[in-house]
Design an enzyme around this catalytic site. Structure first.
Site, PDB file in Angstrom:
ATOM      1  N   HIS A 266      30.172  52.730  42.463  1.00 16.59           N
ATOM      2  CA  HIS A 266      31.396  52.119  42.126  1.00 16.59           C
ATOM      3  C   HIS A 266      32.553  52.809  43.359  1.00 16.59           C
ATOM      4  CE1 HIS A 266      34.940  51.411  39.664  1.00 16.59           C
ATOM      5  NE2 HIS A 266      34.116  50.958  38.802  1.00 16.59           N
TER       6      HIS A 266
ATOM      7  N   HIS B 229      27.041  46.319  39.363  1.00 19.78           N
ATOM      8  CA  HIS B 229      28.475  46.775  39.477  1.00 19.78           C
ATOM      9  C   HIS B 229      28.556  47.782  40.728  1.00 19.78           C
ATOM     10  CE1 HIS B 229      32.826  46.835  38.517  1.00 19.78           C
ATOM     11  NE2 HIS B 229      32.667  48.214  38.033  1.00 19.78           N
TER      12      HIS B 229
ATOM     13  N   ASP C 217      31.912  46.883  31.996  1.00 14.51           N
ATOM     14  CA  ASP C 217      31.615  47.494  33.166  1.00 14.51           C
ATOM     15  C   ASP C 217      31.408  48.907  33.012  1.00 14.51           C
ATOM     16  OD1 ASP C 217      32.307  44.924  34.195  1.00 14.51           O
ATOM     17  OD2 ASP C 217      33.675  45.599  35.436  1.00 14.51           O
ATOM     18  N   ASP C 218      30.943  49.363  34.179  1.00 17.08           N
ATOM     19  CA  ASP C 218      31.004  50.813  34.442  1.00 17.08           C
ATOM     20  C   ASP C 218      29.905  51.758  33.628  1.00 17.08           C
ATOM     21  OD1 ASP C 218      33.031  50.296  36.080  1.00 17.08           O
ATOM     22  OD2 ASP C 218      34.382  51.757  35.239  1.00 17.08           O
TER      23      ASP C 218
ATOM     24  N   HIS D 147      35.334  48.053  29.066  1.00 19.43           N
ATOM     25  CA  HIS D 147      34.564  49.161  29.961  1.00 19.43           C
ATOM     26  C   HIS D 147      33.829  49.839  28.523  1.00 19.43           C
ATOM     27  CE1 HIS D 147      37.662  48.226  32.628  1.00 19.43           C
ATOM     28  NE2 HIS D 147      36.520  48.838  33.839  1.00 19.43           N
TER      29      HIS D 147
ATOM     30  N   TYR E 230      36.844  47.182  41.062  1.00 16.99           N
ATOM     31  CA  TYR E 230      38.182  46.875  41.111  1.00 16.99           C
ATOM     32  C   TYR E 230      38.373  45.414  41.284  1.00 16.99           C
ATOM     33  CZ  TYR E 230      37.874  51.659  42.053  1.00 16.99           C
ATOM     34  OH  TYR E 230      37.295  53.061  42.043  1.00 16.99           O
TER      35      TYR E 230
HETATM   36 ZN   LIG Z   1      34.258  49.339  37.344  1.00 13.45          ZN
END
Ligand SMILES: [Zn+2]
Length: 288
Positions: free
Chosen positions: A152, A148, A97-98, A239, A189
């Protein structure tokens, strides 16, 4: 017969007898020499030795042959091994993620490529906007791209209009990079309401194993966390924005493979779902 003739005959007889005895003794000696127990033992030993030598040469030969056979089998097997997948008994999906992150994601992509493993990346619209090439590369390498959201935010705290904007703006950036709308969304989250799920209207990918890389930021602890919590069918959360995560990944891949886990994309693990539900792992999905 005169006395002289008698003596002459007698001595001739004696000489003959002597001659006979000498030759007999000589004959016996020769036959004894060839027939002594030692000589028999020696000859048997020599036979054995020869036999052994033959055996040795045979075993050497056969081992050479065996090796040749092995090497030919190995040679024959080599291309097959490359095309044949190891017998995995379990499977998991590793997800990141991210990202994309210019400092860490390209290195991760290289590791995945070298390990012949595919993963799923849940990217942020505002990051992909800056590095569309990285996401494109990820797809080219056989990985999967999911959304995603754009930047965020916790979707459960946003209005319908805001959720819609978060999703559509991310979709646009992803489409610009890889040419299509992502099939899956992972809310930041893991937070989503049923209203949000209705707006997203496609599978919502949660996770069931958290590597806690965001919390520990320590390669050893990231590896250990996965080792202690992984199970068949799990979706594992990482991540790709942390160098500690990238550092831990080679060991994690090797560990999972050694435990019989095949590493799949989320789509592969879940058999390409389409329903707008929350997915936590294989055969583990619940209405949002
Ligand atoms: Zn995230």
């Amino acid at each position: 017969m005169s006395k002289r003739t008698f003596l002459l005959l007698g001595s001739m007889m004696l000489l003959l007898l002597l001659f006979l005895e000498v030759t007999t003794v000589a004959f016996l000696k020769t036959s004894q020499q060839t027939g002594t127990p030692q000589s028999i033992e020696r000859s048997q030993y020599n036979k054995k030795k020869k036999g052994k030598a033959k055996e040795n040469s045979m075993s050497a030969e056969s081992s050479v042959k065996a090796n040749q056979a092995k090497s030919t089998t190995a040679k024959k097997d080599e291309p097959a091994q490359e095309t044949m997948k190891p017998a995995y008994t379990k499977s998991v999906a590793i997800t990141f993620d991210d990202g994309p992150n210019a400092a860490t994601t390209p290195q991760l992509l290289q590791i995945l490529k070298e390990k012949k493993v595919h993963a799923s990346f849940f990217v942020l619209g505002d990051k992909i906007e800056k590095h569309p090439d990285i996401t494109k590369k990820a797809i080219e390498n056989g990985n999967e791209i999911g959304s995603h959201t754009f930047d965020h935010q916790d979707l459960s705290k946003l209005s319908v209009a805001e959720i819609t904007a978060e999703i559509t703006k991310a979709d646009e950036e992803i489409r610009k990079s890889i040419g299509e709308r992502p099939a899956y969304v992972r809310p930041p989250y893991g937070s989503i309401t049923s209203e949000g799920a209705r707006i997203i209207n496609r599978p919502i990918i949660e996770w069931s194993v958290d590597s806690q890389d965001w919390k520990t930021r320590n390669p050893e602890l990231i590896v250990r966390q996965v080792q202690e919590t992984v199970y068949d069918g799990a979706i594992i959360l990482f991540h790709d924005i942390y160098e500690e995560t990238v550092a831990a990944i080679p060991q994690i891949i090797d560990y999972l493979h050694s435990q019989g886990y095949q590493l799949l994309t989320v789509g592969e693990l879940l058999d390409h779902p389409t329903a707008a539900e929350n997915y936590y792992g294989r055969n583990d999905h619940r209405p949002a």
